[in-house]
Design a protein around this motif. Structure first.
Motif, short mmCIF file in Angstrom:
data_model
loop_
_atom_site.label_atom_id
_atom_site.label_comp_id
_atom_site.label_asym_id
_atom_site.label_seq_id
_atom_site.Cartn_x
_atom_site.Cartn_y
_atom_site.Cartn_z
N HIS A 282 0.68 -1.13 0.10
CA HIS A 282 -0.06 -0.06 -0.05
C HIS A 282 0.99 1.20 0.14
N GLY A 285 5.20 3.56 -3.65
CA GLY A 285 4.82 4.61 -4.44
C GLY A 285 4.70 4.32 -6.00
N THR A 286 5.21 3.30 -6.14
CA THR A 286 5.25 3.00 -7.72
C THR A 286 3.97 2.15 -8.16
N ALA A 288 0.48 1.24 -9.26
CA ALA A 288 -0.80 1.92 -9.72
C ALA A 288 -1.90 2.05 -9.13
N ASP A 289 -2.77 3.08 -9.53
CA ASP A 289 -4.01 3.54 -8.54
C ASP A 289 -5.03 2.62 -8.42
N ASP A 290 -5.19 1.90 -9.67
CA ASP A 290 -6.05 0.59 -9.66
C ASP A 290 -5.52 -0.64 -8.79
N ARG A 292 -3.52 -0.18 -6.20
CA ARG A 292 -3.54 0.03 -4.75
C ARG A 292 -4.97 0.15 -4.13
N ALA A 293 -5.95 0.23 -4.98
CA ALA A 293 -7.47 0.04 -4.47
C ALA A 293 -7.65 -1.33 -4.49
N GLN A 294 -7.00 -2.34 -5.29
CA GLN A 294 -7.24 -3.76 -5.01
C GLN A 294 -6.54 -4.06 -3.78
N GLN A 296 -6.01 -2.40 -1.09
CA GLN A 296 -6.88 -1.80 -0.08
C GLN A 296 -8.06 -2.71 0.33
#
Length: 479
Positions: A282, A285-286, A288-290, A292-294, A296
């Motif tokens: 989490h 920093g590298t 991807a947003d999608d 990171r959401a997964q 989470q």
């Protein structure tokens, strides 16, 4: 006008009209006179009966006892006797009679004849025999204690189990001490705790559970219930107790609890590792947003699993007697406000308002972390079971020797027949199941254990469709 000498004989009137079988019996046992009730009871007409003696009307197995008493009365050893015996009906079936016999003597004391009265108790005797059969064949131990605490009767099942707690014998009196232990298997019961003593003292109870036997390897567990026995006017006649052997159930529950505890311990270590790596992912920093959401979503479900494992471990500690409290002075007002604030995020997602009513400061010597755990569980439940635009309130108040915390909601409520079960382990109410409200059924069991460990009391008032109020009463210091 009828003269006095022409008045009916009172004895003959009594004989003819009595609903009880009556007879005048000769010194040889022959029936000299019988009434219609006796005739109807035995199936012979009056003339047939007066041609017989009581010997041929009596069941062979009861004849010797009747003859012995008959001879004792005739000899002057006794004046009368009473006997429960069987008669032979004209069609061959057995009639049970309660027989009362008195000898009539002349002015000089010479025996003249016997007067017999026979009450037909066939129906009562059949019922007594049926109850006797049930009493002796049920798999539950049954005990009847008199008002003085003396054992009056027990069935064979209870008799068989007496040797285990009382290897040196039992004196037949309520409250006798023996190898009887509380559920922890270590503390012997005092006299006041013994179920027989409690029943004699007037208590009524169900499912009073304990262990009996000196050797832990051969001990048996029993669940006992007691009811008071009273006469027609409510006067105490004693108590009846039923003893159910639940050893197999208790050992199965222990195996289940050990399994749950073992699995919980095994899950905790890999789960901690999973959560650690999820934190690293989490924070990467590298990522991807999608992705990171997964991550989470995975982390959120892993945290839920961690909470479940923690609850299971908590239950295991309680079961094994390892729940230890760390007492210290705590401001319960601050604890209540912090717990309410922590729950507001969940409440807002459900459209529920949380209100707190408490004095500025309430100090008690408790385990603050455990009390917070109680509040977290109660508030979480209140929010889950309260619909949108509902309200949850927490009230803290002081009493002379205790503090009271009430958590109320305007939710779905609990049916009356489920109120006594809600604190049971893994219990889920019908409302929760119907509305698919998530949960494990462990939270209230944990709450109950923590409150009990503090020496406090936990109660519930609820009404379907109106909401519920859980009331926690804690002593101001260690119990």
């Amino acid at each position: 006008m009828q003269g006095a000498s022409e008045s009916p004989d009172p004895w003959l009137l009594t004989l003819q009209h009595s609903p009880i079988g009556m007879a005048m019996v000769g010194l040889d046992g022959r029936l000299l006179m019988v009434n219609p009730a006796m005739s109807e009871m035995l199936g012979y007409d009056v003339e047939q009966l007066t041609q017989r003696g009581f010997q041929e009307l009596t069941h062979p197995d009861d004849l010797d006892a009747d003859l012995a008493l008959f001879e004792q009365t005739l000899a002057g050893d006794i004046d009368s006797y009473r006997l429960r015996k069987r008669y032979l009906h004209a069609d061959g079936h057995v009639v049970w009679g309660d027989l009362s016999v008195a000898l009539v003597r002349g002015p000089e004391g010479d025996p003249l004849h016997f007067i017999s009265q026979v009450l037909d108790i066939t129906a009562a005797e059949r019922e007594r025999q049926s109850l006797e059969a049930i009493f002796e064949t049920v798999t539950v131990g049954l005990l009847l204690i008199g008002p003085d605490g003396r054992y009056e009767r027990m069935n064979c099942r209870h008799q068989e189990t007496m040797q285990l707690p009382f290897p040196d014998g039992h004196e037949g009196e309520a409250g006798q001490l023996g190898h009887v232990f509380h559920l922890d298997g270590h503390r012997r019961m005092e006299r006041e705790d013994m179920p027989s003593y409690r029943a004699t003292a007037g208590e009524e109870f169900d499912d009073y559970t304990y262990w009996v036997g000196d050797d832990p390897a051969t001990r048996r567990a029993f669940s006992t219930s007691a009811r008071q026995v009273r006469g027609p006017s409510g006067e105490p006649l004693g108590a009846a107790l039923a003893y159910q052997d639940i050893t197999d159930l208790m050992r199965a529950m222990k195996v289940k609890d050990e399994f749950v505890s073992s699995v919980s311990h095994e899950l905790r270590t890999p789960l901690t590792s999973v959560l650690g790596y999820l934190e690293l992912l989490h924070d990467n920093g590298t990522l991807a947003d999608d992705a990171r959401a997964q991550v989470q979503v995975v982390r959120r479900n892993a945290l839920r699993l961690q909470a479940l494992v923690s609850d299971l471990l908590q239950v295991g500690q309680v079961q094994e007697g390892r729940l230890r409290l760390q007492y210290a002075e705590a401001d319960l007002t601050a604890v209540v406000q912090d717990a309410a604030e922590a729950s507001r995020s969940l409440a807002s997602r459900h459209g529920v308002e949380i209100g707190v009513e408490a004095p500025d400061r309430v100090v008690a010597r408790v385990d603050e972390q455990r009390v917070r755990q109680v509040l977290d569980n109660l508030l979480s439940n209140a929010v889950k079971y309260t619909g949108t635009e509902g309200e949850v309130s927490v009230v803290l108040r002081e009493e002379p020797d205790s503090v009271v915390i009430e958590v109320s909601d305007t939710g779905i409520g609990i049916p009356a027949d489920e109120v006594d079960q809600v604190f049971g382990r893994f219990f889920r109410g019908s409302g929760a199941l119907e509305q698919h409200i998530p949960g494990t059924g462990l939270g209230l069991d944990i709450v109950s254990s923590i409150v009990a460990a503090h020496g406090g009391e936990l109660s519930l008032e609820s009404e379907v469709g109106r909401g519920s109020t859980f009331r926690v009463c804690l002593p101001r210091g260690p119990a």
